[in-house]
Design a protein around this motif. Structure first.
Motif, PDB file in Angstrom:
ATOM      1  N   GLU A  96       0.818  -1.206   0.000  1.00 15.13           N
ATOM      2  CA  GLU A  96       0.000   0.000   0.000  1.00 15.13           C
ATOM      3  C   GLU A  96       0.854   1.259   0.000  1.00 15.13           C
ATOM      4  O   GLU A  96       0.388   2.343  -0.370  1.00 15.13           O
ATOM      5  N   GLN A  97       2.117   1.134   0.385  1.00 11.82           N
ATOM      6  CA  GLN A  97       2.991   2.304   0.476  1.00 11.82           C
ATOM      7  C   GLN A  97       3.363   2.808  -0.918  1.00 11.82           C
ATOM      8  O   GLN A  97       3.477   2.046  -1.872  1.00 11.82           O
ATOM      9  N   LYS A  98       3.604   4.088  -0.990  1.00 15.49           N
ATOM     10  CA  LYS A  98       3.693   4.771  -2.280  1.00 15.49           C
ATOM     11  C   LYS A  98       4.716   4.161  -3.222  1.00 15.49           C
ATOM     12  O   LYS A  98       4.423   3.914  -4.394  1.00 15.49           O
ATOM     13  N   GLU A  99       5.929   3.876  -2.702  1.00 18.13           N
ATOM     14  CA  GLU A  99       6.980   3.411  -3.603  1.00 18.13           C
ATOM     15  C   GLU A  99       6.646   2.079  -4.265  1.00 18.13           C
ATOM     16  O   GLU A  99       6.982   1.845  -5.426  1.00 18.13           O
ATOM     17  N   ILE A 104       4.511  -1.354  -8.766  1.00 18.01           N
ATOM     18  CA  ILE A 104       4.013  -2.704  -9.015  1.00 18.01           C
ATOM     19  C   ILE A 104       2.518  -2.634  -9.308  1.00 18.01           C
ATOM     20  O   ILE A 104       1.745  -2.083  -8.516  1.00 18.01           O
ATOM     21  N   ASP A 105       2.117  -3.186 -10.440  1.00 19.18           N
ATOM     22  CA  ASP A 105       0.710  -3.192 -10.832  1.00 19.18           C
ATOM     23  C   ASP A 105      -0.145  -3.829  -9.743  1.00 19.18           C
ATOM     24  O   ASP A 105       0.236  -4.855  -9.169  1.00 19.18           O
ATOM     25  N   TYR A 106      -1.299  -3.248  -9.488  1.00 21.62           N
ATOM     26  CA  TYR A 106      -2.142  -3.741  -8.393  1.00 21.62           C
ATOM     27  C   TYR A 106      -2.569  -5.176  -8.619  1.00 21.62           C
ATOM     28  O   TYR A 106      -2.764  -5.929  -7.662  1.00 21.62           O
ATOM     29  N   ARG A 107      -2.701  -5.598  -9.880  1.00 23.19           N
ATOM     30  CA  ARG A 107      -3.093  -6.973 -10.155  1.00 23.19           C
ATOM     31  C   ARG A 107      -1.999  -7.948  -9.741  1.00 23.19           C
ATOM     32  O   ARG A 107      -2.285  -9.045  -9.251  1.00 23.19           O
TER      33      ARG A 107
END
Length: 603
Positions: A96-99, A104-107
């Motif tokens: 969940e962190q920004k970097e 990395i694609d959410y899928r």
């Protein structure tokens, strides 16, 4: 892990709440923010190593078609389930962190989470729930904690990534349905909750007030033995039942009595909280600590087999194990969450600091107390009570004869350390809450800062242990049991070869009975009259029990237990049982503890 603070109604805690007083949880002043950074192990590298440790554990040891880790035994498999659930919570938080969210694609992220969560679901069916309910009470309680850990992950992940309330969709139809579905993991909360409830109810039978004025008995098939681990598990499992059990209206199996089905169980039932409070009150007053402030293993009752009228716990087993210093930490954190009494946090930090000191680590100076650079090849630093050279050990590590039980102990310590050191959520609670309002809320914020500072002060010790543990990995990436071998580079490289020679003896005759490594002794202290076969059926690692009774409690360093031969002389972690799913779980739990603390410091 306690991800969010649960504020309970005044009727639930009014009788036990007490004012919160801000104070330091460290015995010295220390500016953690200005502590020297360690460039050799970045936060990103720790996260990567943690993910790698989880992948290696599951790829190497988990069999989806069986729904378990086949080389584990019932209780160690339950612990592996806790490690997976805990790691999933940390991965969910990390992604969940920004970097990471941007790179990395959410899928891809969700597919990874789903992969390991599906294995946890598989384990629900692979767990031998019938057999475990007939085992010792500590075995039963690991099951309770394991499925509550899974529920905590589900709640955390669903809240973080999926809507908790419907989203207005003027189109309706299938589009609206798809937009408003909850995360599928919520489907598994009821069965996980049901199993937690069942096993907590099985464990209730172990609480006894006739002997020792209270406390959980370890094993109903042996002589009365009130040990630290069973009581710590009872405290932590009961506290987490109060906090995280969502209720259960499933009346099968085993929930039907002679008069009909039990009533549905509701969340936050007072009996769970009372069990945790009574359990910790008893443990605190039991005298079950040594002069280093560490929990010994437990108490027998003198004369019990001679029809004595004595009911006092007065025969101490002085054996010290790593997990006995950690499992209660989850319960202490839970009791603070409910009561707001910072005594529970203070006790937890004191226990952590006692354990750190007993590994040979100076918290004030952030370094080992012994000069490791002055050791000769193969020479070990002195034993300090729970390790050496600043690295945590169980006493069987150095001889390489740890049982399957012992392979799990350090991982248990760090799993519960992580639960305890989760950041405190001290947002002002609803008016109905009993202990935190007005000026007290300011005190809570101060307590949170002090708790945060104390947990951050353990970071360098965690790093020191992580570097040692990482150095024990083999070509597959599997961690060894004896982390100190990694710290000192033992095993034939950089001058580490040759005989391993402790600078001081690891035992002086006062260690007590190491029944976790060598099995339950077949004598009248442990075994009911005429009950040798009962003891043998209940004891673990029984092939080694005879060796223990014959006086071979400390084997030569080149010997082996566990039937695998002496191992590779260049790698001390191949002795005995070698590397196992339990040693891998322990490495994973350590890296997770370090990442969570480092993540807190970076906020």
């Amino acid at each position: 892990m306690i991800a969010t603070r649960l504020w309970v109604a005044a009727t639930a805690v009014a009788s036990i709440a007490s004012p919160v007083t801000a104070r330091s949880f460290l015995p010295f002043s220390r500016d953690v923010a200005n502590a020297e950074a360690d460039p050799t192990l970045s936060k990103g590298q720790i996260f990567e190593d943690m993910l790698s440790a989880l992948k290696t554990m599951q790829d190497t040891y988990f069999q989806p078609w069986l729904g378990t880790w086949p080389t584990a035994i019932d209780w160690t498999a339950a612990v592996m389930g806790s490690h997976v659930a805990g790691a999933l919570s940390s991965l969910s938080r990390g992604f969940e962190q920004k970097e990471l969210a941007e790179s990395i694609d959410y899928r891809v992220r969700e597919n990874l989470i789903t992969t390991y969560f599906s294995q946890l679901i598989s384990y629900y069916f692979g767990q031998d729930a019938i057999a475990i309910r007939n085992e010792a009470y500590d075995d039963i309680l690991w099951v309770v904690l394991g499925w509550l850990d899974a529920i905590q992950f589900i709640n955390y992940h669903a809240k973080l990534y999926y809507p908790s309330s419907p989203i207005a969709d003027p189109q309706g139809g299938i589009a609206g349905m798809l937009r408003n579905q909850t995360w599928y993991g919520n489907t598994w909360i009821p069965p996980f909750a049901h199993r937690s409830r069942l096993f907590w109810e099985f464990a209730v039978k172990g609480w006894d007030t006739r002997l020792c004025d209270g406390g959980m008995n370890w094993n109903p098939r042996l002589e009365p033995y009130k040990n630290a681990i069973t009581n710590e598990l009872w405290i932590s499992a009961s506290a987490n039942m109060y906090l995280f059990f969502p209720g259960d209206d499933n009346t099968s199996p085993y929930m039907a009595g002679a008069s009909g089905p039990h009533d549905p169980a509701k969340p936050h039932e007072r009996k769970y909280l009372d069990a945790a409070l009574d359990g910790y009150a008893w443990l605190s007053a039991s005298g079950m600590t040594n002069d280093q402030g560490l929990f010994i293993d437990g108490f027998h009752i003198s004369g019990y087999n001679q029809n004595s009228s004595n009911t006092k716990c007065d025969v101490r087993n002085e054996m010290v194990y790593t997990y006995n210093q950690g499992v209660v930490l989850t319960g202490l954190r839970g009791l603070w969450t409910v009561t707001g009494d910072d005594r529970y946090l203070r006790d937890g930090h004191r226990l952590i600091q006692n354990a750190v000191n007993a590994t040979g680590w100076d918290l004030r100076g952030d370094r080992p107390v012994d000069d490791l650079g002055g050791l000769k090849p193969g020479q070990l630093p002195p034993w300090r009570g729970l390790g050496r050279g600043g690295v945590m050990e169980d006493q069987c590590d150095v001889s390489g004869d740890c049982s399957q039980d012992s392979h799990t102990f350090k991982g248990n310590y760090f799993h519960h350390f992580t639960a305890f050191c989760a950041p405190l959520d001290v947002a002002v609670p609803p008016a109905s809450s009993s202990f935190a309002s007005g000026s007290v809320a300011g005190d809570l914020a101060e307590v949170a800062r002090e708790h945060d500072a104390a947990c951050s002060a353990y970071a360098h010790w965690l790093r020191h242990n992580a570097r040692a543990a990482l150095a024990t990995r083999d070509g597959r990436g599997v961690f060894g049991m004896w982390w100190t071998a990694g710290l000192l580079n033992l095993g034939g490289t950089s001058g580490g070869g040759g005989a391993i020679v402790p600078t001081t003896p690891d035992g002086d005759g006062e260690r007590g009975v190491d029944y976790r490594t060598y099995g339950v002794p077949d004598d009248d202290v442990w075994v009911p009259h005429g009950g040798a076969n009962v003891a043998h059926s209940a004891a673990r690692n029984l092939p080694a029990a005879a060796a223990y009774r014959s006086g071979q409690g400390q084997v030569p360093l080149d010997s082996s237990r566990g039937g695998r031969g002496p191992g590779d002389a260049s790698d001390p972690n191949t002795r005995g049982r070698g590397r196992t799913v339990e040693t891998q779980g322990s490495g994973l739990a350590l890296l997770r503890a370090l990442w969570e603390v480092e993540n807190r410091m970076a906020r």
